[in-house]
Write a protein that holds these residues in place. Structure first.
Motif, PDB file in Angstrom:
ATOM      1  N   LEU A 476       0.828  -1.205   0.000  1.00 12.24           N
ATOM      2  CA  LEU A 476       0.000   0.000   0.000  1.00 12.24           C
ATOM      3  C   LEU A 476       0.864   1.258   0.000  1.00 12.24           C
ATOM      4  N   ALA A 477       1.961   1.236   0.780  1.00 11.95           N
ATOM      5  CA  ALA A 477       2.855   2.395   0.830  1.00 11.95           C
ATOM      6  C   ALA A 477       3.516   2.633  -0.522  1.00 11.95           C
ATOM      7  N   PHE A 478       3.845   1.562  -1.230  1.00 17.82           N
ATOM      8  CA  PHE A 478       4.466   1.694  -2.549  1.00 17.82           C
ATOM      9  C   PHE A 478       3.517   2.375  -3.527  1.00 17.82           C
ATOM     10  N   PHE A 479       2.280   1.911  -3.571  1.00 10.89           N
ATOM     11  CA  PHE A 479       1.308   2.525  -4.482  1.00 10.89           C
ATOM     12  C   PHE A 479       0.996   3.955  -4.068  1.00 10.89           C
ATOM     13  N   SER A 480       0.971   4.217  -2.765  1.00 11.07           N
ATOM     14  CA  SER A 480       0.729   5.572  -2.296  1.00 11.07           C
ATOM     15  C   SER A 480       1.851   6.509  -2.727  1.00 11.07           C
ATOM     16  N   SER A 481       3.096   6.021  -2.663  1.00  6.30           N
ATOM     17  CA  SER A 481       4.225   6.863  -3.057  1.00  6.30           C
ATOM     18  C   SER A 481       4.206   7.164  -4.550  1.00  6.30           C
ATOM     19  N   LEU A 482       3.661   6.248  -5.358  1.00  8.44           N
ATOM     20  CA  LEU A 482       3.577   6.490  -6.798  1.00  8.44           C
ATOM     21  C   LEU A 482       2.621   7.624  -7.124  1.00  8.44           C
ATOM     22  N   THR A 483       1.613   7.809  -6.270  1.00 13.11           N
ATOM     23  CA  THR A 483       0.632   8.865  -6.513  1.00 13.11           C
ATOM     24  C   THR A 483       1.040  10.186  -5.896  1.00 13.11           C
ATOM     25  N   SER A 484       2.133  10.174  -5.107  1.00 10.19           N
ATOM     26  CA  SER A 484       2.597  11.430  -4.510  1.00 10.19           C
ATOM     27  C   SER A 484       4.024  11.685  -4.950  1.00 10.19           C
ATOM     28  N   GLU A 485       4.969  11.570  -4.033  1.00 12.43           N
ATOM     29  CA  GLU A 485       6.365  11.853  -4.357  1.00 12.43           C
ATOM     30  C   GLU A 485       7.184  10.591  -4.144  1.00 12.43           C
ATOM     31  N   PHE A 486       7.482   9.910  -5.211  1.00 14.94           N
ATOM     32  CA  PHE A 486       8.193   8.641  -5.090  1.00 14.94           C
ATOM     33  C   PHE A 486       9.663   8.870  -4.760  1.00 14.94           C
ATOM     34  N   SER A 487      10.179   8.072  -3.851  1.00 12.01           N
ATOM     35  CA  SER A 487      11.590   8.137  -3.491  1.00 12.01           C
ATOM     36  C   SER A 487      12.056   6.750  -3.089  1.00 12.01           C
ATOM     37  N   TRP A 488      13.175   6.341  -3.665  1.00  9.10           N
ATOM     38  CA  TRP A 488      13.727   5.037  -3.320  1.00  9.10           C
ATOM     39  C   TRP A 488      14.251   5.016  -1.895  1.00  9.10           C
ATOM     40  N   ASP A 489      14.640   6.183  -1.367  1.00 11.19           N
ATOM     41  CA  ASP A 489      15.248   6.227  -0.038  1.00 11.19           C
ATOM     42  C   ASP A 489      14.352   5.597   1.015  1.00 11.19           C
ATOM     43  N   ALA A 490      13.044   5.875   0.937  1.00 13.78           N
ATOM     44  CA  ALA A 490      12.126   5.346   1.943  1.00 13.78           C
ATOM     45  C   ALA A 490      12.086   3.823   1.916  1.00 13.78           C
ATOM     46  N   PHE A 491      12.264   3.224   0.732  1.00 12.62           N
ATOM     47  CA  PHE A 491      12.212   1.772   0.609  1.00 12.62           C
ATOM     48  C   PHE A 491      13.563   1.117   0.877  1.00 12.62           C
ATOM     49  N   LEU A 492      14.602   1.930   0.961  1.00 13.60           N
ATOM     50  CA  LEU A 492      15.941   1.400   1.211  1.00 13.60           C
ATOM     51  C   LEU A 492      16.322   1.444   2.682  1.00 13.60           C
ATOM     52  N   MET A 493      15.437   1.963   3.529  1.00 14.44           N
ATOM     53  CA  MET A 493      15.780   2.121   4.936  1.00 14.44           C
ATOM     54  C   MET A 493      15.994   0.786   5.641  1.00 14.44           C
ATOM     55  N   ASP A 494      15.274  -0.233   5.250  1.00 14.85           N
ATOM     56  CA  ASP A 494      15.460  -1.565   5.835  1.00 14.85           C
ATOM     57  C   ASP A 494      16.034  -2.471   4.759  1.00 14.85           C
ATOM     58  N   PRO A 495      17.334  -2.768   4.812  1.00 11.09           N
ATOM     59  CA  PRO A 495      17.967  -3.522   3.720  1.00 11.09           C
ATOM     60  C   PRO A 495      17.396  -4.920   3.526  1.00 11.09           C
ATOM     61  N   LEU A 496      17.047  -5.611   4.617  1.00  8.22           N
ATOM     62  CA  LEU A 496      16.537  -6.974   4.467  1.00  8.22           C
ATOM     63  C   LEU A 496      15.155  -6.972   3.822  1.00  8.22           C
ATOM     64  N   VAL A 497      14.312  -6.045   4.236  1.00  9.78           N
ATOM     65  CA  VAL A 497      12.978  -5.950   3.628  1.00  9.78           C
ATOM     66  C   VAL A 497      13.103  -5.568   2.159  1.00  9.78           C
ATOM     67  N   PHE A 498      14.030  -4.660   1.855  1.00  8.38           N
ATOM     68  CA  PHE A 498      14.228  -4.276   0.453  1.00  8.38           C
ATOM     69  C   PHE A 498      14.705  -5.466  -0.371  1.00  8.38           C
ATOM     70  N   LEU A 499      15.657  -6.245   0.138  1.00 10.36           N
ATOM     71  CA  LEU A 499      16.139  -7.421  -0.588  1.00 10.36           C
ATOM     72  C   LEU A 499      15.032  -8.442  -0.785  1.00 10.36           C
ATOM     73  N   LEU A 500      14.202  -8.609   0.224  1.00 12.37           N
ATOM     74  CA  LEU A 500      13.084  -9.545   0.089  1.00 12.37           C
ATOM     75  C   LEU A 500      12.126  -9.089  -1.002  1.00 12.37           C
ATOM     76  N   TRP A 501      11.817  -7.788  -1.030  1.00 14.39           N
ATOM     77  CA  TRP A 501      10.912  -7.300  -2.064  1.00 14.39           C
ATOM     78  C   TRP A 501      11.540  -7.417  -3.451  1.00 14.39           C
ATOM     79  N   PHE A 502      12.822  -7.167  -3.534  1.00 10.14           N
ATOM     80  CA  PHE A 502      13.501  -7.320  -4.819  1.00 10.14           C
ATOM     81  C   PHE A 502      13.423  -8.772  -5.295  1.00 10.14           C
ATOM     82  N   SER A 503      13.673  -9.708  -4.387  1.00  8.81           N
ATOM     83  CA  SER A 503      13.613 -11.125  -4.760  1.00  8.81           C
ATOM     84  C   SER A 503      12.193 -11.550  -5.083  1.00  8.81           C
ATOM     85  N   VAL A 504      11.209 -10.983  -4.356  1.00 12.05           N
ATOM     86  CA  VAL A 504       9.806 -11.300  -4.646  1.00 12.05           C
ATOM     87  C   VAL A 504       9.440 -10.830  -6.045  1.00 12.05           C
TER      88      VAL A 504
END
Length: 722
Positions: A476-504
């Motif tokens: 939900l946060a990803f889609f919300s960011s697309l409709t406002s101000e998208f920034s990769w920084d917010a999704f890079l704050m937790d490296p393990l969660v980011f790696l999991l999403w990348f692998s997903v």
């Protein structure tokens, strides 16, 4: 503030790509942060602050705490706070703009947290600079100790950095000594006894008796605390606290012994240091809060404008003190000081102890005591260096803060290299298993134990230890960011969660949602492992009739669509209703929550004892969110025979989530890629097709003389189709 103004702020500064400040300015009226101001000015070039303007006159400055200091609390995510400060280095306003802390979910109103945060208006940073950030009285809300202490620390430390950088109130950037610098002398490795270590200051002590604690609470003036004095004789020891810098060779060898010191040196990474804290008496410097949240809330290390609060991953117990003549302690622990905070072992620092006193059923009053430390010169050696700033570089009136130049997410990644490597290896191993699944599933026993081992790793390390549990909130946060101000920084704050999403994202194209849901979801692993235990103890399993099962599938899609619709209205509201996911209760907080949340999570797990993966099948909105894009997958890896479904139904009956239709087709939306059907696909004792092939091959071998007929052997007959 309009999007146009935010865009103009970003366009005017090279720091805009790094600073998160501009993303939150439209959430607060400038007058709330700096009274009298009516507009934000442009983002400054060398430090991420914006002026607060009254017409064309600058009346103050505004900054975001997370642009300057680490603000990570229980959630493992930054707490973002906007702060206003005037030219005299006095804080004029504070607003908590975003956090992911679970404080609201344990019975504490968020309004109470926000009110306390806003109470920092009026704090004089000049006084804080004089007293090392402890000139004010710390006001803590019971049940949210760590969260409040992180907010307090971030406001004060970031405020001091900004005030020094801008020269507010006469404060100036701290410049390094122009003379020789000092560092630890690693050549000195003399083993000393306890008396020598305490005598020369290698080990420092803070001793408080009952009388001193009672006097301190009386001086504080809270009548509730005064009415509940510490019981016992005045001379009884409340806490006898000792501290030493254990990575100094001579000190470490003396206190820990050669073997334990060797283990410490292997554990320490470049730039890290270690504190040895020892205690005895009726008060514990560790407490029990770290068991629930993984943070030691009673102690923190402070060195001038920097501080470090310790997590359970940075702590290890010590069995005994090796120094001759050392007293007995009830608590002995090593704490790792991270490399990225700028700690200098040659400069003085202090360990701040938080002492709490219960004044009601849940209410507590707090005091702090400091144990100062200065490493004796005998353990240091001088090195000639050119004059340079300690934390700032000043040239032509411009100030560049080292911690600002390096993005916050980059600092987080640099500090978690080991965790990232472990997860990368696990994902790589799982990828190999999927690519070579026919070779792996050839061996039924190996496949079973590999899966059990991997699920245990997912639950214990990835889930309970690292808290890397994906959530529909991330979607939900990803889609919300697309409709406002998208920034990769917010999704890079937790490296393990980011790696999991990348692998997903990659796995969805190859294997569908099952790669994550079936192998890398900690709550899914918890369900499956508990169901395995239930089967071991012969708990009866319920097979949901196919007609009902097929009609329950859409429930999770309805839940997801409902949450998605709410997120279009308000992401905060959607996050609240996303508690339909038990992930935070069972994985992140390890069941340390209010009883309704625990009851809900336990009920789902109990249901899973009788219906395997009950929550995954029917209720998981994250599974539904992943199943939708998984329709784009490019390959069908799971092999089937023409006989599957007609007449054989063995795979369908043994599928743990009933993802195989009666006619034999596998529903990729529901399949968890457990690979059990591929084990059966090659099983020459369970699959009728394999049994027939084996019988024909043996008959041919007998007829051609390649095999001798077995004495008394009867012709092989295929197992009846299930």
């Amino acid at each position: 503030m309009s999007l146009f103004l935010l865009a103009s702020l970003q366009a005017q500064s090279p720091l805009a790509a790094d600073a998160m400040l501009v993303r939150f300015l439209d959430k607060v009226d400038v007058a709330e942060l700096v009274p009298g101001a009516d507009a934000f000015g442009p983002l400054q070039e060398n430090v991420p602050v914006v002026p607060a303007l009254k017409g064309s006159e600058r009346v103050g400055w505004v900054f975001l705490t997370s642009d300057f200091v680490s603000t990570t609390g229980y959630s493992g995510k930054p707490i973002h706070t906007l702060v206003g400060v005037d030219q005299n280095a006095v804080i004029t306003g504070v607003r908590l703009v975003k956090h992911s802390e679970p404080i609201v979910l344990i019975g504490i109103p968020e309004s109470k947290i926000r009110a306390l945060t806003e109470g920092y208006a009026g704090l004089d940073l000049k006084t804080e600079a004089e007293k090392g950030g402890s000139a004010h009285e710390l006001d803590i809300i019971s049940g949210a100790t760590v969260t409040i202490m992180v907010i307090d620390d971030s406001i004060v430390r970031s405020g001091l950095k900004v005030a020094r950088a801008l020269g507010l109130g006469g404060l100036a950037p701290e410049i390094a000594d122009t003379g020789p610098q000092k560092e630890i002398d690693t050549e000195k490795q003399e083993v000393l006894d306890w008396m020598t270590l305490t005598g020369d200051g290698s080990v420092r002590r803070l001793s408080l008796d009952v009388a001193q604690i009672n006097e301190a609470f009386s001086a504080q003036g809270d009548p509730r605390a005064v009415a509940r004095p510490e019981p016992g004789p005045d001379t009884d020891t409340f806490i006898d606290l000792y501290m030493a810098l254990a990575d100094v060779p001579s000190i470490g060898l003396s206190l820990l012994g050669e073997a334990e010191y060797g283990n410490l040196k292997k554990r320490l990474k470049e730039g890290e240091h270690a504190l040895l804290v020892m205690g005895r008496g009726r008060y514990s410097f560790k407490g029990s809060g770290y068991v629930r949240g993984g943070i030691f809330d009673r102690i923190q290390m402070i060195q001038h404008d920097i501080s470090a609060r310790f997590f359970d991953k940075q702590q290890s117990r010590v069995g005994e003190i090796a120094a001759e003549g050392a007293p007995a302690f009830t608590e002995m622990d090593l704490f790792i000081i991270p490399a990225d905070i700028g700690f200098d072992p040659a400069r003085d620092f202090r360990l701040q102890l938080l002492v709490q006193r219960a004044v009601g059923a849940i209410d507590k009053v707090f005091l702090t005591f400091d144990l100062g430390y200065q490493l004796p010169d005998g353990y240091l050696k001088t090195i000639p260096v050119a004059a340079s700033p300690v934390s700032d570089q000043v040239a032509n009136g411009n100030v560049v803060e080292d911690n600002v130049v390096t993005k916050l997410w980059q600092r987080i990644w640099q500090g978690r290299v080991f965790d990232i490597s472990v997860l990368a290896v696990a994902i790589g191993l799982l990828t190999l298993v999927f690519f070579f699944q026919m070779q792996v599933t050839k061996h039924e026993r190996f496949t079973f134990w590999f899966r059990i081992t991997f699920l245990t790793f997912t639950l214990v390390w990835l889930g309970w230890y690292e808290n890397a549990q994906l959530s529909v909130v991330n979607v939900l946060a990803f889609f919300s960011s697309l409709t406002s101000e998208f920034s990769w920084d917010a999704f890079l704050m937790d490296p393990l969660v980011f790696l999991l999403w990348f692998s997903v994202a990659a796995a969805l194209l190859f294997w569908g949602r099952g790669a994550y849901c079936g192998w890398l979801c900690p709550f899914g692993a918890l369900q499956e492992l508990t169901n395995r235990i239930a089967k071991f103890f012969r708990v009866p399993q319920i097979e949901v009739p196919w007609g009902l099962h097929e009609r329950l599938w859409p429930l999770k899609y309805i839940i997801f669509l409902g949450l998605f619709g709410l997120s279009l209205y308000s992401l905060d509201v959607a996050e609240h209703y996303a508690e339909v996911e038990p992930f935070k209760t069972a994985i992140i907080l390890k069941f340390q929550r209010a009883w309704p949340f625990v009851l809900f999570a336990v009920a789902l797990i109990v249901a899973g004892l009788f219906i395997e993966r009950f929550y995954c099948r029917y209720l998981c909105p994250l599974g539904a969110a992943l199943a939708i894009p998984a329709r784009l997958r490019m390959f069908d890896w799971l092999k089937r025979y023409r006989e599957c479904g007609n007449p054989c139904h063995r795979c369908a009956k043994e599928c743990m989530v009933q993802a195989i239709h009666p006619e034999g087709n596998i529903n990729p939306n529901e399949c968890l890629n457990c690979l059990h059907c591929q084990v059966l696909y090659q099983h020459d004792q369970k699959c009728p097709v394999c049994i027939k092939k084996l019988a024909k091959r043996r008959k041919f071998e007998v007829q051609t003389g390649l095999r001798k007929p077995e004495a008394g052997a009867k012709p092989a007959t295929p197992a009846p189709a299930e």
